[in-house]
Write a protein that holds these residues in place. Structure first.
Motif, short mmCIF file in Angstrom:
data_model
loop_
_atom_site.label_atom_id
_atom_site.label_comp_id
_atom_site.label_asym_id
_atom_site.label_seq_id
_atom_site.Cartn_x
_atom_site.Cartn_y
_atom_site.Cartn_z
N GLN A 164 22.62 71.11 26.95
CA GLN A 164 22.98 71.11 25.54
C GLN A 164 23.38 72.52 25.12
O GLN A 164 22.60 73.24 24.51
CB GLN A 164 21.82 70.62 24.68
CG GLN A 164 21.33 69.23 25.02
CD GLN A 164 20.16 68.82 24.14
OE1 GLN A 164 19.94 69.37 23.07
NE2 GLN A 164 19.40 67.86 24.61
N PRO A 165 24.60 72.96 25.43
CA PRO A 165 25.02 74.31 25.03
C PRO A 165 25.21 74.39 23.53
O PRO A 165 25.39 73.37 22.85
CB PRO A 165 26.35 74.48 25.78
CG PRO A 165 26.85 73.09 26.01
CD PRO A 165 25.63 72.24 26.19
N PRO A 166 25.17 75.61 22.95
CA PRO A 166 25.43 75.76 21.51
C PRO A 166 26.81 75.24 21.15
O PRO A 166 27.76 75.29 21.95
CB PRO A 166 25.29 77.27 21.28
CG PRO A 166 24.47 77.76 22.43
CD PRO A 166 24.81 76.89 23.59
N SER A 167 26.95 74.77 19.93
CA SER A 167 28.20 74.16 19.49
C SER A 167 29.26 75.17 19.08
O SER A 167 30.38 74.79 18.75
CB SER A 167 27.94 73.21 18.31
OG SER A 167 27.33 73.91 17.23
N GLY A 168 28.95 76.47 19.08
CA GLY A 168 29.91 77.50 18.70
C GLY A 168 29.49 78.85 19.23
O GLY A 168 28.48 78.98 19.95
N ALA A 169 30.28 79.87 18.88
CA ALA A 169 29.96 81.23 19.31
C ALA A 169 28.68 81.71 18.62
O ALA A 169 28.49 81.53 17.42
CB ALA A 169 31.12 82.16 19.00
N VAL A 170 27.81 82.36 19.39
CA VAL A 170 26.51 82.81 18.90
C VAL A 170 26.61 84.27 18.47
O VAL A 170 27.09 85.12 19.23
CB VAL A 170 25.43 82.65 19.99
CG1 VAL A 170 24.09 83.18 19.50
CG2 VAL A 170 25.30 81.19 20.40
N VAL A 171 26.16 84.57 17.24
CA VAL A 171 26.17 85.95 16.73
C VAL A 171 24.77 86.46 16.45
O VAL A 171 24.60 87.63 16.07
CB VAL A 171 27.03 86.05 15.45
CG1 VAL A 171 28.48 85.75 15.75
CG2 VAL A 171 26.49 85.12 14.36
N GLY A 172 23.76 85.64 16.63
CA GLY A 172 22.38 86.08 16.41
C GLY A 172 21.40 85.18 17.13
O GLY A 172 21.63 83.97 17.27
N LEU A 173 20.31 85.76 17.60
CA LEU A 173 19.28 85.01 18.32
C LEU A 173 17.92 85.32 17.72
O LEU A 173 17.63 86.46 17.34
CB LEU A 173 19.27 85.39 19.81
CG LEU A 173 20.49 85.02 20.64
CD1 LEU A 173 20.38 85.67 22.01
CD2 LEU A 173 20.59 83.51 20.79
N ARG A 174 17.10 84.28 17.65
CA ARG A 174 15.71 84.44 17.21
C ARG A 174 14.85 83.58 18.11
O ARG A 174 15.09 82.39 18.27
CB ARG A 174 15.53 84.03 15.76
CG ARG A 174 14.11 84.19 15.23
CD ARG A 174 14.01 83.69 13.79
NE ARG A 174 12.71 83.93 13.22
CZ ARG A 174 11.67 83.08 13.32
NH1 ARG A 174 11.82 81.95 14.00
NH2 ARG A 174 10.51 83.37 12.76
N MET A 175 13.84 84.19 18.72
CA MET A 175 12.98 83.49 19.66
C MET A 175 11.54 83.63 19.21
O MET A 175 11.04 84.75 19.02
CB MET A 175 13.15 84.07 21.07
CG MET A 175 12.41 83.31 22.15
SD MET A 175 12.68 84.05 23.77
CE MET A 175 14.42 83.69 24.01
N ALA A 176 10.87 82.50 19.01
CA ALA A 176 9.47 82.47 18.58
C ALA A 176 8.64 81.81 19.68
O ALA A 176 8.91 80.68 20.07
CB ALA A 176 9.31 81.72 17.27
#
Length: 495
Positions: A319-331
Motif C-alpha cells: 500500500q504505497p502512499p497515494s502522492g508525493a510525501v513532504v512530511g513524516l511523523r512516526m509514533a
C-alpha cells in the motif's frame, strides 16, 4: 538544599533539523515559516549568516544571497522530538524531569550521587549522552532552575555553580539572560543597567512601582530568589519523531531511507528507557495537503530498527502512499521488555529481546496472521487448531508430564500436515496393502475403525473412519477414510 541541572541546546530548531538530517551539519541552512518562496526566514545557521543571510529575508532572497543554501520548512514535530529526546537523556539519571516550553530540560539532582561521583561528572555524562543522540547540549547545575538555566546558557558547555557562589557568578552577567520583556529591557537600558548585579541592587519596591510586577520579579531573580518549582513530566508511553522535507518524495527507496533514520532515532530513545516498540503509527503528509495514517504492529515488541524497517517495507510495498510525501511523523507505542525467569534445571533459552526480534522478522516475511502458537479449539475434530499470540511457555520441571500423560508413555504421533494421500487394497473387506508417498507395505496388524462425525451444522463437516495399521516396513501408522470423499489418507506415524 535542592540541586537542579539544566540541559539547553542553542538554536534548538536548527539543532533538531541537523539531528534529523546529519548531512546538513556545518552547511548553510535556514529554517523558513513554510515552503513558499516568500516564506520568511526564522533561523539561520552560522555558515549561512557568514554568507550574508539574515532574519527577515524571504526564502527567495536568501537563495539569491547564498547559492549553496538549503531551505528547510519549520517542523513543530521535529523540534518537539528533539526536546523530548533531551528529556529522555535526563531521565536516564533521575525520575524528576521537566521539559519546558522553550525546549530546556531540568533534572532534580537528588539521588544522582549513587550514579555519579560528583556534579561535574553528572554534567559531563549528560553532555555525552545528549551528544550520542545528535544534540550538542550545554549543561548547568545550580541551586535553582534560574541559576541552572543561566549557567547552561552562559557557560558554553558544562558548568557547576556552588550555592555559596551563585550571587558572585550572576552579578557580572548581562540582564538579557533573565529574559525581560522588550519594554522592560528598553527601560533598564535607559537607566544604564546592563548587568544582573546592578539590577539586584535596585530597591524591590521602587522597581515594582516603576516597572510593575514583571520588574519586581526580575529584581528577585537577580538576587537569586527563584519561585519556580519543578513541574515533572510523566513517563512517556508514546515516542514521536518527525521530519519535514523541502521537496516531495514519490519513490519507495528514498522514502525508506528517511524512515530508517526515524526508526534509528526512535530505537535510540527506546534504549534510553529500556523499552521496546509495540506498534507504530506512521503519518504521511502529502504534497496536495492531504495526510495518510498507517498502523504497523510487530508480532512481538522489539527495539530493533532493522526489524521495524522490514515491516514498514512490506506494508508500503503493498500500500504505497497515494502522492508525493513532504512530511513524516512516526509514533511508537512503548512497551516493557518481558523479564525472563531462568530455570535451575534447564538450559537458558533465547533472550526476550532476541526472541521478539525473530518473531517480528518472521511476521514480516510470512504475514502476522501466520505467526503464533498453536492453541486448542473447542471441537472434536482431531486436527482442529488455531493460532494465538506468541508467548513462551515456562519450561516444565524435570519429571513433569504434560496433559496428565503417564510418565512411562513413549509413543507419540508424528502428524502429517497435510494428510498424505494413500492407495489402499482390500480383500474380503479387510485391508491388505497400503501404499503412500515414501512408505508402504502389507498390513501386519490392524486396529479400528474408530468413527468420528461432527460439525454437520457448518460448511465443513467431517466424517472419518480411523485405523491404526502396522505395515511390513516396520512402522505404525494412523490412517483414515473420509466418508464424504471416500478417499484414504495417512494422518501420521507413531514414534
Amino acid at each position: 538544599m535542592a540541586r537542579i541541572a539544566c540541559l539547553w541546546v542553542p538554536e534548538l530548531a536548527l539543532a533538531a533539523v541537523v539531528r534529523a538530517r546529519p548531512e546538513l551539519h556545518d552547511t548553510a541552512v535556514v529554517i523558513t515559516d513554510g515552503r513558499a518562496a516568500h516564506s520568511p526566514v526564522l533561523t539561520v545557521s552560522a555558515r549561512a549568516r557568514a554568507a550574508g543571510v539574515c532574519h527577515g529575508m524571504t526564502a527567495a532572497q536568501a537563495r539569491v544571497v547564498c547559492d549553496e543554501l538549503v531551505v528547510v520548512p519549520h517542523s513543530l514535530e521535529t523540534v518537539r522530538a528533539a526536546g523530548s529526546t533531551l528529556a529522555d537523556v535526563a531521565a536516564t539519571l533521575g525520575p524528576r524531569v521537566e521539559l519546558s516550553d522553550d525546549g530546556s530540560v531540568f533534572l532534580d539532582c537528588d539521588g544522582t550521587a549513587a550514579l555519579c561521583a560528583s556534579e561535574a561528572e553528572l554534567a559531563t555524562i549528560l553532555t555525552a549522552r545528549a551528544q550520542r543522540q545528535g544534540l550538542a547540549a550545554c549543561v548547568g547545575i545550580g541551586g535553582s532552575k534560574l541559576t541552572a538555566r543561566i549557567a547552561a546558557r552562559a557557560g558554553g558547555g558544562a558548568r557547576v555553580i556552588a550555592c555559596a557562589d551563585e550571587a558572585a557568578y550572576l552579578a557580572p552577567l548581562p540582564v538579557d539572560l533573565l529574559d525581560p520583556d522588550p519594554a522592560t529591557r528598553v527601560t533598564l537600558a535607559s537607566w544604564g543597567i546592563t548587568r544582573i548585579g546592578e539590577l539586584a541592587r535596585l530597591p524591590a519596591g521602587e522597581a515594582a512601582h516603576r516597572l510593575g510586577p514583571a520588574g519586581a520579579r526580575l529584581v528577585r531573580q537577580a538576587r537569586g530568589d527563584d519561585e519556580e518549582v519543578l513541574r515533572c513530566r510523566a513517563t512517556p508511553t508514546t515516542l514521536v519523531e518527525g521530519i519535514a522535507l523541502e521537496y516531495g518524495i514519490d519513490r519507495l527507496e528514498p522514502l525508506l531511507f528517511l524512515l530508517r533514520r526515524l526508526l534509528d532515532r526512535l530505537a535510540g530513545r527506546l534504549a534510553l528507557h529500556g523499552l521496546a516498540c509495540a506498534s507504530l503509527a506512521l503519518t504521511f503528509e502529502l504534497e496536495n495537503g492531504a495526510s495518510t495514517i498507517r498502523q504497523v504492529a510487530p508480532a512481538a515488541p522489539t527495539a530493533e530498527a532493522k526489524v521495524l524497517l522490514v515491516l514498514l517495507r512490506a506494508h508500503l510495498e503493498q500500500q504505497p502512499p497515494s502522492g508525493a510525501v513532504v512530511g513524516l511523523r512516526m509514533a511508537a507505542a512503548a512497551a516493557r521488555v518481558r523479564a525472563t525467569q531462568l530455570d535451575l534445571f534447564q538450559p537458558n533459552g533465547p533472550s526476550a529481546v532476541a526472541l521478539a526480534a525473530t518473531i517480528a522478522r518472521l511476521a514480516a516475511l510470512c504475514g502476522p496472521e501466520r505467526i503464533g502458537r498453536p492453541v486448542r479449539v473447542d471441537s472434536h475434530r482431531p486436527d482442529a487448531v488455531a493460532l494465538a499470540g506468541f508467548s513462551p511457555v515456562p519450561a516444565a520441571p524435570p519429571g513433569a508430564v504434560a496433559d496428565g500423560a503417564p510418565a512411562g508413555t513413549r509413543v507419540v504421533l508424528r502428524a502429517f500436515r497435510p494428510p498424505a494421500a494413500l492407495e489402499v487394497f482390500e480383500s474380503g473387506g479387510r485391508l491388505e496393502y497400503v501404499r503412500g508417498r515414501g512408505f508402504g507395505g502389507r498390513v501386519v496388524h490392524l486396529a479400528g475403525p474408530w468413527c468420528l462425525r461432527g460439525e454437520w451444522w457448518t460448511a465443513d463437516p467431517y466424517d472419518r473412519e480411523y485405523y491404526d495399521v502396522e505395515l511390513t516396513d516396520g512402522a505404525l501408522y494412523r490412517i483414515f477414510r473420509d466418508g464424504r470423499t471416500r478417499q484414504w489418507l495417512a494422518d501420521g506415524m507413531y514414534d
